[in-house]
Each structure stands twice: as structure tokens, then as C-alpha cells.
Design an enzyme around this catalytic site. Structure first.
Site, mmCIF file in Angstrom:
data_model
loop_
_atom_site.group_PDB
_atom_site.id
_atom_site.type_symbol
_atom_site.label_atom_id
_atom_site.label_comp_id
_atom_site.label_asym_id
_atom_site.label_seq_id
_atom_site.Cartn_x
_atom_site.Cartn_y
_atom_site.Cartn_z
ATOM 1 N N TYR A 52 0.847 -1.203 0.000
ATOM 2 C CA TYR A 52 0.000 0.000 0.000
ATOM 3 C C TYR A 52 0.881 1.251 0.000
ATOM 4 O O TYR A 52 1.152 1.829 1.054
ATOM 5 C CB TYR A 52 -0.910 -0.016 1.230
ATOM 6 C CG TYR A 52 -1.666 -1.315 1.419
ATOM 7 C CD1 TYR A 52 -2.627 -1.733 0.500
ATOM 8 C CD2 TYR A 52 -1.422 -2.136 2.522
ATOM 9 C CE1 TYR A 52 -3.309 -2.928 0.665
ATOM 10 C CE2 TYR A 52 -2.104 -3.327 2.699
ATOM 11 C CZ TYR A 52 -3.040 -3.723 1.763
ATOM 12 O OH TYR A 52 -3.714 -4.903 1.934
ATOM 13 N N ASP A 59 -6.219 3.964 8.226
ATOM 14 C CA ASP A 59 -4.845 3.638 8.647
ATOM 15 C C ASP A 59 -4.196 4.866 9.275
ATOM 16 O O ASP A 59 -3.516 4.772 10.313
ATOM 17 C CB ASP A 59 -3.989 3.196 7.452
ATOM 18 C CG ASP A 59 -4.523 1.950 6.766
ATOM 19 O OD1 ASP A 59 -5.655 2.000 6.251
ATOM 20 O OD2 ASP A 59 -3.809 0.930 6.744
ATOM 21 N N TYR A 106 -0.124 0.575 -7.770
ATOM 22 C CA TYR A 106 -1.321 0.212 -6.999
ATOM 23 C C TYR A 106 -2.538 0.343 -7.902
ATOM 24 O O TYR A 106 -2.698 1.346 -8.595
ATOM 25 C CB TYR A 106 -1.496 1.109 -5.758
ATOM 26 C CG TYR A 106 -2.696 0.685 -4.942
ATOM 27 C CD1 TYR A 106 -2.597 -0.403 -4.079
ATOM 28 C CD2 TYR A 106 -3.932 1.319 -5.088
ATOM 29 C CE1 TYR A 106 -3.715 -0.844 -3.365
ATOM 30 C CE2 TYR A 106 -5.047 0.882 -4.378
ATOM 31 C CZ TYR A 106 -4.932 -0.191 -3.520
ATOM 32 O OH TYR A 106 -6.027 -0.633 -2.829
ATOM 33 N N ASP A 192 -12.774 -5.237 3.699
ATOM 34 C CA ASP A 192 -13.123 -5.310 2.278
ATOM 35 C C ASP A 192 -13.937 -6.525 1.847
ATOM 36 O O ASP A 192 -14.983 -6.400 1.246
ATOM 37 C CB ASP A 192 -11.853 -5.262 1.435
ATOM 38 C CG ASP A 192 -11.021 -4.032 1.732
ATOM 39 O OD1 ASP A 192 -11.339 -3.307 2.685
ATOM 40 O OD2 ASP A 192 -10.047 -3.811 1.012
ATOM 41 N N TRP A 385 -10.334 -10.646 5.229
ATOM 42 C CA TRP A 385 -11.330 -10.363 6.271
ATOM 43 C C TRP A 385 -12.327 -11.501 6.415
ATOM 44 O O TRP A 385 -13.409 -11.312 6.972
ATOM 45 C CB TRP A 385 -12.053 -9.053 5.957
ATOM 46 C CG TRP A 385 -11.151 -7.855 6.031
ATOM 47 C CD1 TRP A 385 -10.494 -7.258 4.980
ATOM 48 C CD2 TRP A 385 -10.778 -7.105 7.201
ATOM 49 N NE1 TRP A 385 -9.748 -6.188 5.431
ATOM 50 C CE2 TRP A 385 -9.907 -6.069 6.789
ATOM 51 C CE3 TRP A 385 -11.100 -7.216 8.558
ATOM 52 C CZ2 TRP A 385 -9.361 -5.143 7.672
ATOM 53 C CZ3 TRP A 385 -10.558 -6.282 9.440
ATOM 54 C CH2 TRP A 385 -9.697 -5.267 8.991
ATOM 55 N N GLU A 428 0.240 -7.601 8.837
ATOM 56 C CA GLU A 428 -1.055 -7.016 8.479
ATOM 57 C C GLU A 428 -2.184 -7.772 9.189
ATOM 58 O O GLU A 428 -3.117 -7.185 9.699
ATOM 59 C CB GLU A 428 -1.217 -7.097 6.948
ATOM 60 C CG GLU A 428 -2.440 -6.393 6.404
ATOM 61 C CD GLU A 428 -2.547 -6.514 4.887
ATOM 62 O OE1 GLU A 428 -1.730 -7.247 4.275
ATOM 63 O OE2 GLU A 428 -3.440 -5.877 4.307
HETATM 64 C C1 9WN Z 1 -8.276 -1.243 -0.350
HETATM 65 C C2 9WN Z 1 -4.614 -0.222 3.695
HETATM 66 C C3 9WN Z 1 -5.961 -0.859 3.417
HETATM 67 C C4 9WN Z 1 -6.848 -0.907 4.668
HETATM 68 C C5 9WN Z 1 -8.085 -1.768 4.463
HETATM 69 C C6 9WN Z 1 -7.652 -3.135 3.932
HETATM 70 C C7 9WN Z 1 -6.855 -2.957 2.639
HETATM 71 C C8 9WN Z 1 -7.158 -1.984 0.362
HETATM 72 C C9 9WN Z 1 -6.698 -3.140 -0.493
HETATM 73 O O1 9WN Z 1 -5.708 -2.164 2.899
HETATM 74 O O2 9WN Z 1 -7.674 -2.406 1.645
HETATM 75 O O3 9WN Z 1 -8.607 -0.082 0.351
HETATM 76 O O4 9WN Z 1 -6.076 -2.874 -1.533
HETATM 77 O O5 9WN Z 1 -6.948 -4.304 -0.174
HETATM 78 O O6 9WN Z 1 -8.745 -3.956 3.742
HETATM 79 O O7 9WN Z 1 -8.792 -1.884 5.680
HETATM 80 O O8 9WN Z 1 -7.240 0.378 5.033
HETATM 81 O O9 9WN Z 1 -4.025 -0.840 4.792
#
Ligand code: 9WN
Length: 456
Positions: A52, A59, A106, A192, A385, A428
Site C-alpha cells: 500500500y 490507517d 497500486y 473489504d 477479512w 497485516e
Molecule cells: C483497499 C490499507 C488498506 C486498509 C483496508 C484493507 C486494505 C485496500 C486493499 O488495505 O484495503 O482499500 O487494496 O486491499 O482492507 O482496511 O485500510 O491498509
């Protein structure tokens, strides 16, 4: 003599137990700080360098709660950086993109979202979705731990955008018309691919050509078994495109948008935000009363709309059909964070949490709660999740237990989280049977909340 020897040796034993406890706490503290420092990237903290590479909304709030323990200036900076992406309508986007990161790093990136860039938003590109509003709670935590003039000034600056964020959620996003915010995409929940969304998602078409038009970047970096499926992703993209193509208008959502859901976690955090805003208003010389009134209305609406008297817990509501989700997900336990949740509703949540579905530790040892019902046939221990243990959710449950005076349970849950992170590192998420770390290593909110747990 024998007694003396025993006394001495037990003193030595307990001293070394204390020393090793202290050093394991200290080792975790150093790891957590190193993780957060390592994830500082060009002006904000990213959730994970691996998966990410931008700034995410909820976050950033959890990260600020951790930074409050050793670098409050950076905590304020991170929150301000996120709110630099706030839209004129008040929404705080779920991702604020770093324009130094390649679009291909991304998906879906800025080119997909085509979010408007009003002049008032110099913060750069964002998505048009939101995430749970944990930010007022975070701002209040940062201030409470560092009640300096500088923090007061930061609170004064953040208060108006925090209020606008709530007005957006409780205004344009009240698609059900009963005083709760709706989420219009599973990504908005932060949970998600939770089974909470399975029923509403069956109404969303699966256009397989979407995955020929777009390339999932997450599968280049993470194991496919750990991530949402391609079918999920097709639906996610369809919903996001539909919303984007209305210009993120929020008009007639309940009739025209394919996914409109009230989530007990999101709703409870919206209520918690009003309570935090009341505290903030008090210290900056504002009026807490409207925030407290809104907080009470939110709790009443959660009880009225999301409570299932048969299970004694809370469930997601599909606003389009009026049906509660039948599955048992961890978001159903989170209304425990509301201090005005009537005491008569607490035992139902605790019974569900301690049942074989979630296995809340009621004695020393044990693991934190998983994201989904362990007894469900589709419980999946590694898929995101749909089973794994997440620290942010357990941290909220821990706060809820303390809010309702369940201090012993809270202490066991805190110990189970700390033991797990000490053993595995700041992952994570974690495997709900073995506790093994899964997903991105060096994950920011796990590190941040470990710092908060260590300080409790
Ligand atoms: C989409 C960043 C985020 C968290 C979410 C988690 C995941 C993203 C993804 O990562 O989501 O937003 O690409 O899977 O589910 O809770 O904020 O850590």
C-alpha cells in the site's frame, strides 16, 4: 535457612521474569517504532511499503494513535496530510495518492478514480470513497497524550474539517434516511471482503472483461489465496466505476447505486467520532452539546436498525432490501465501543465474542478474535477479512471492554494481542489457528496500536 534460600531464589526468579517482561515490551516498542519510521514515505506514513504505497484514511488515524506515543508532531502531520485531500463536500477520501508513486504500483490508482480536483484541494489525487471515521478519536488521543499549546492549536485547526467529515457522512451518505451513514463500496468498510457483504454483492454483476481491462497489482505482491477473489474484484470495480460515473453524486443512492449498506463497525465509529468531537469542542471553547446529541441519535439508530434480538448482536443492513446480513462477523461486536450502549445489550455481545464463533480469551493465553465466525462453513483462515485476526478490530474491542467496565477481559485481550505481535512481528493480519503472521509484514497500524497497548 531453607526458607531464606527459597525467598532469595524466588526473588531472583521474579526479578528475572520482570526483566524479561520489560525487555520483551521494550523489544516490541523498538520494533514498532522502527516499523512506523520505515513506513514514512515522502510526507506521510504508508500502511505498508510492499502493498500500500499511498496514504490510507483509517490507517492514518490508527497510525496517529501510535505516533502519539513518541512523535506527536508527526501524528498531527499525518492527520493534516490526509485531510489535505478532503473534498469540498466534506468527504475524506479513502486514499490520498502520492504523486511520486507510479500509477502501476497500486490498482486502482488516480487514473481510475478521476476524482475532481477543486482548487481548495491542493493535496493531489484521491479516490472518491471514504473509510470509517476514526480520525476525531485519533486527534483526541494525540491531544490527550500530549496536551501542549501546540496540540491545542492542532486540534483547533482539525476541528472544522472533522466536523465537515461527519456532516458529509450523516448528510449526503444517510441513504437509508434514518440517521446512519451508508457505505457504497466494500472498500469503504475497511473490512473489504468480509462475508457481511456477500448478500448485497450477489446483486452486483460480475463482468469478467473488467480484469482484462485492468490489472490487479495486489496479486503481484501477495498470495492469491490471501486476497479477495477475482469475482470479488470484478464486483469491486463495477461498483467503483458506477459511483465514479455519476461524478460521486450520492443522489438516490438507495434506488440507483448497486451497493448501499449500513455497517455496525462504521456506524459505531461514526458515533465514537461525535463523542470525541464533543471532547475536542470542550477544550477548544466550542459547544459539545450538538455532538453529544448526534452521538445519542446514532446509538439509538444502531439499536433500531442493526440489532438482531435473536443473536443479541449487530449485523450489516442492506439498505436496498431492508435485510440484515445473516452471518456473524466481527463488525457486529464493535458497537461495544459506544459508552451509551445500554448495559442490557452488553452481555449479548460478550456472549457472542466468547462463544466458539470468536473465542475471545477469557483467561490468560489464547488468541485475539478472528474477523469471521470460526464455526461457519466458509470460514477461511488466510483470506483477508474472512477469518484472519486483525489487530485494529481487536484494539477497538479492547476499548469497548474497558468502556463497559470489563477490565479483566480487556486485560486478557490486550495480553493476547501483545503476545502475538511479540512472537510474530507487526503483520497485516494473523492466522486464526496458528497465529502465524500473514499478509504484509511491517504493517503500520499493527505497530501503532502495539505502542498504544504497551502504554496502557
Ligand atoms: C483497499 C490499507 C488498506 C486498509 C483496508 C484493507 C486494505 C485496500 C486493499 O488495505 O484495503 O482499500 O487494496 O486491499 O482492507 O482496511 O485500510 O491498509
Amino acid at each position: 535457612m531453607t526458607t531464606d534460600l527459597l525467598t532469595v531464589s524466588s526473588d531472583v526468579a521474579s526479578a528475572s521474569a520482570v526483566a524479561s517482561a520489560t525487555s520483551s515490551d521494550e523489544r516490541l516498542r523498538r520494533l514498532a517504532v522502527a516499523t512506523l519510521d520505515g513506513n514514512w514515505a515522502r510526507g506521510h506514513t504508508v500502511p505498508s511499503r510492499q502493498l500500500y504505497p499511498h496514504q490510507w484514511s483509517w490507517d492514518a488515524a490508527f497510525i496517529a494513535i501510535g505516533l502519539a506515543h513518541y512523535d506527536p508532531a508527526r501524528a498531527w502531520h499525518d492527520l493534516r496530510s490526509l485531510f489535505g485531500g478532503q473534498w469540498a463536500d466534506g468527504r475524506v477520501p479513502h486514499i490520498v495518492f502520492d504523486d511520486g508513486v507510479d500509477e502501476a504500483d497500486y490498482f486502482p490508482g488516480p487514473a481510475f478514480w478521476r476524482a475532481p480536483s477543486p482548487p481548495a484541494m491542493p493535496g493531489g489525487a484521491t479516490t472518491g470513497l471514504v473509510q470509517p471515521p476514526v480520525h476525531a478519536v485519533a486527534a483526541w488521543e494525540v491531544y490527550s497524550r500530549n496536551p501542549s499549546e501546540e496540540s491545542l492549536d492542532q486540534l483547533r485547526r482539525l476541528y472544522p474539517p472533522l466536523v465537515k467529515q461527519q456532516e458529509y457522512l450523516l448528510g449526503r451518505r444517510d441513504a437509508g434516511g434514518a440517521g446512519l451513514p451508508s457505505i457504497v463500496h466494500p472498500w469503504e468498510s475497511g473490512l473489504d471482503n468480509s462475508p457481511s457483504w456477500d448478500a448485497p454483492l450477489t446483486e452486483v454483476p460480475v463482468e469478467e472483461d473488467l480484469l482484462r481491462r485492468y490489472v490487479r497489482q495486489d496479486l503481484r505482491k501477495a498470495h492469491a489465496d490471501h486476497r479477495p477473489t477475482n469475482v470479488d474484484y470484478c464486483r469491486y470495480i463495477h461498483i467503483a466505476e458506477t459511483y465514479r460515473d455519476t461524478g460521486y453524486a450520492d443522489a438516490n443512492l438507495a434506488d440507483e447505486h448497486p451497493f448501499v449498506v449500513e455497517c455496525p463497525n462504521f456506524a459505531a465509529l461514526t458515533g465514537a467520532a461525535e463523542r470525541a468531537l464533543a471532547e475536542i469542542a470542550r477544550v477548544i471553547g466550542g459547544d459539545p452539546a450538538p455532538h453529544l446529541a448526534r452521538a445519542e441519535r446514532i446509538t439509538a439508530a444502531i439499536l433500531d436498525r442493526l440489532y438482531d434480538p435473536i443473536n443479541g448482536t449487530f449485523h450489516a443492513l442492506n439498505v436496498r432490501t431492508g435485510k440484515l446480513s445473516p452471518v456473524h462477523c466481527v463488525n457486529g461486536l464493535i458497537p461495544l465501543i459506544l459508552p451509551d450502549l445500554p448495559e442490557e445489550h452488553v452481555p449479548g455481545i460478550l456472549a457472542e465474542a466468547a462463544s466458539p464463533r470468536f473465542g475471545l480469551p477469557t483467561a490468560a493465553g489464547g488468541l485475539p478474535v478472528p474477523s469471521y465466525d470460526r464455526t461457519a462453513p466458509d470460514f477461511d483462515p488466510v483470506r483477508y477479512w474472512r477469518g484472519p485476526i486483525w489487530i485494529n478490530i481487536n484494539w477497538m474491542l479492547w476499548r469497548g471492554l474497558r468502556t463497559h467496565g470489563r477490565h479483566e477481559l480487556a486485560a486478557h485481550l490486550r495480553a493476547s494481542m501483545l503476545n502475538l505481535i511479540k512472537r510474530e512481528g507487526c503483520f497485516e493480519y494473523y492466522h486464526p489457528d496458528t497465529g502465524a503472521g500473514v499478509g504484509a509484514p511491517a504493517f503500520s497500524w499493527t505497530a501503532a496500536l502495539a505502542l498504544d497497548l504497551l502504554a496502557a
